[in-house]
Design a protein around this motif. Structure first.
Motif, PDB file in Angstrom:
ATOM      1  N   ALA A  20     -56.151  53.872  71.318  1.00 56.70           N
ATOM      2  CA  ALA A  20     -57.352  54.275  72.496  1.00 56.70           C
ATOM      3  C   ALA A  20     -58.189  55.768  71.597  1.00 56.70           C
ATOM      4  O   ALA A  20     -57.535  56.347  70.833  1.00 56.70           O
ATOM      5  N   GLY A  21     -59.185  55.473  71.806  1.00 61.12           N
ATOM      6  CA  GLY A  21     -60.229  56.369  71.308  1.00 61.12           C
ATOM      7  C   GLY A  21     -60.891  56.012  69.863  1.00 61.12           C
ATOM      8  O   GLY A  21     -61.637  56.535  69.410  1.00 61.12           O
ATOM      9  N   GLY A  22     -60.181  54.950  69.414  1.00 63.55           N
ATOM     10  CA  GLY A  22     -60.841  54.247  68.339  1.00 63.55           C
ATOM     11  C   GLY A  22     -62.139  53.399  68.421  1.00 63.55           C
ATOM     12  O   GLY A  22     -62.568  53.234  69.522  1.00 63.55           O
ATOM     13  N   SER A  23     -62.522  52.807  67.440  1.00 60.65           N
ATOM     14  CA  SER A  23     -63.716  52.028  67.277  1.00 60.65           C
ATOM     15  C   SER A  23     -63.697  50.718  66.835  1.00 60.65           C
ATOM     16  O   SER A  23     -62.754  50.453  65.964  1.00 60.65           O
ATOM     17  N   LEU A  29     -62.652  53.437  72.564  1.00 58.44           N
ATOM     18  CA  LEU A  29     -62.228  52.561  73.448  1.00 58.44           C
ATOM     19  C   LEU A  29     -60.976  52.932  74.186  1.00 58.44           C
ATOM     20  O   LEU A  29     -60.290  54.010  73.825  1.00 58.44           O
ATOM     21  N   ARG A  30     -60.871  52.464  75.328  1.00 56.83           N
ATOM     22  CA  ARG A  30     -59.761  52.462  76.231  1.00 56.83           C
ATOM     23  C   ARG A  30     -58.818  51.320  76.510  1.00 56.83           C
ATOM     24  O   ARG A  30     -59.196  50.361  76.182  1.00 56.83           O
ATOM     25  N   PRO A  31     -57.457  51.503  76.994  1.00 56.62           N
ATOM     26  CA  PRO A  31     -56.705  50.352  77.134  1.00 56.62           C
ATOM     27  C   PRO A  31     -57.376  49.332  78.268  1.00 56.62           C
ATOM     28  O   PRO A  31     -57.064  48.173  77.918  1.00 56.62           O
ATOM     29  N   GLU A  32     -58.261  49.812  79.029  1.00 55.14           N
ATOM     30  CA  GLU A  32     -59.036  48.958  79.871  1.00 55.14           C
ATOM     31  C   GLU A  32     -60.076  48.058  79.359  1.00 55.14           C
ATOM     32  O   GLU A  32     -60.320  47.091  80.052  1.00 55.14           O
ATOM     33  N   ASP A  33     -60.176  48.384  78.253  1.00 52.49           N
ATOM     34  CA  ASP A  33     -61.264  47.606  77.307  1.00 52.49           C
ATOM     35  C   ASP A  33     -60.516  46.469  76.879  1.00 52.49           C
ATOM     36  O   ASP A  33     -61.288  45.516  76.413  1.00 52.49           O
ATOM     37  N   THR A  34     -59.237  46.275  76.727  1.00 53.51           N
ATOM     38  CA  THR A  34     -58.427  45.225  76.227  1.00 53.51           C
ATOM     39  C   THR A  34     -58.863  43.813  76.837  1.00 53.51           C
ATOM     40  O   THR A  34     -59.012  43.975  78.365  1.00 53.51           O
ATOM     41  N   ALA A  35     -59.295  42.934  75.848  1.00 56.01           N
ATOM     42  CA  ALA A  35     -59.841  41.621  76.684  1.00 56.01           C
ATOM     43  C   ALA A  35     -60.344  40.774  75.571  1.00 56.01           C
ATOM     44  O   ALA A  35     -60.369  41.358  74.479  1.00 56.01           O
ATOM     45  N   GLN A  91     -66.820  31.550  70.958  1.00 51.70           N
ATOM     46  CA  GLN A  91     -65.526  31.178  71.322  1.00 51.70           C
ATOM     47  C   GLN A  91     -64.626  32.304  71.535  1.00 51.70           C
ATOM     48  O   GLN A  91     -63.311  32.418  71.869  1.00 51.70           O
ATOM     49  N   GLY A  92     -65.043  33.621  71.436  1.00 54.43           N
ATOM     50  CA  GLY A  92     -64.424  34.883  71.801  1.00 54.43           C
ATOM     51  C   GLY A  92     -63.686  35.427  70.746  1.00 54.43           C
ATOM     52  O   GLY A  92     -62.885  34.660  69.893  1.00 54.43           O
ATOM     53  N   THR A  93     -63.332  36.601  70.842  1.00 48.88           N
ATOM     54  CA  THR A  93     -62.538  37.505  69.857  1.00 48.88           C
ATOM     55  C   THR A  93     -61.713  38.247  70.592  1.00 48.88           C
ATOM     56  O   THR A  93     -62.283  39.208  71.505  1.00 48.88           O
ATOM     57  N   GLN A  94     -60.426  38.507  70.342  1.00 53.79           N
ATOM     58  CA  GLN A  94     -59.583  39.327  71.033  1.00 53.79           C
ATOM     59  C   GLN A  94     -59.558  40.799  70.533  1.00 53.79           C
ATOM     60  O   GLN A  94     -59.648  41.285  69.454  1.00 53.79           O
ATOM     61  N   VAL A  95     -59.757  41.885  71.631  1.00 54.03           N
ATOM     62  CA  VAL A  95     -59.809  43.318  71.370  1.00 54.03           C
ATOM     63  C   VAL A  95     -58.585  43.675  72.299  1.00 54.03           C
ATOM     64  O   VAL A  95     -58.618  43.584  73.507  1.00 54.03           O
ATOM     65  N   THR A  96     -57.657  44.667  71.500  1.00 55.98           N
ATOM     66  CA  THR A  96     -56.483  44.984  72.191  1.00 55.98           C
ATOM     67  C   THR A  96     -56.591  46.726  71.808  1.00 55.98           C
ATOM     68  O   THR A  96     -56.611  46.932  70.645  1.00 55.98           O
ATOM     69  N   VAL A  97     -56.799  47.242  72.787  1.00 54.68           N
ATOM     70  CA  VAL A  97     -56.577  48.900  72.728  1.00 54.68           C
ATOM     71  C   VAL A  97     -55.408  49.321  73.179  1.00 54.68           C
ATOM     72  O   VAL A  97     -55.015  49.158  74.425  1.00 54.68           O
TER      73      VAL A  97
END
Length: 125
Positions: free
Chosen positions: A12-15, A84-90, A117-123
């Protein structure tokens, strides 16, 4: 074909910076958008940029933190994600809408003709 990349795991807080590279198509002919879908949730609009780059649109949840841009010479669209926030995980998807798409409609996924095709972002918190 659209190829999204740049996702990953960040605190969290990262980019992160996502990229969407097009092959077989010229992105300058399209408005480009980013959408995301978290587990158990519906796909939601994140951001869009007009074919010229002159107009941008952001979901309220990302406004001020995310920046969309495009480099038509490189046939690539970017999404810079800061604070970035945990709720941005998608899973994040890029998509292309034909140039004639009314700008007011770029928030609607059904207006996009082509999807990556999508790329995973996990915060993590």
């Amino acid at each position: 074909q659209l190829q999204a990349s740049g996702g990953g795991l960040v605190q969290a807080g990262g980019s992160l910076r996502l990229s969407c590279a097009a092959s077989g198509r010229t992105v300058s002919n399209y408005a480009m958008g980013w959408f995301r879908q978290a587990p158990g949730k519906e796909r939601e609009f994140v951001s869009a940029i007009s074919w010229s780059g002159g107009s941008t649109n952001y979901a309220d949840s990302v406004k001020g933190r995310f920046t969309i841009s495009r480099d038509n010479a490189k046939n690539t669209v970017y999404l810079q994600m800061n604070s970035l926030r945990p709720e941005d995980t998608a899973v994040y998807y890029c998509a292309a809408a034909v140039r004639s798409t009314p700008w007011s409609m770029v928030v609607a996924g059904e207006r996009y003709s082509y999807w990556g095709q999508g790329t995973q972002v996990t915060v993590s918190s």
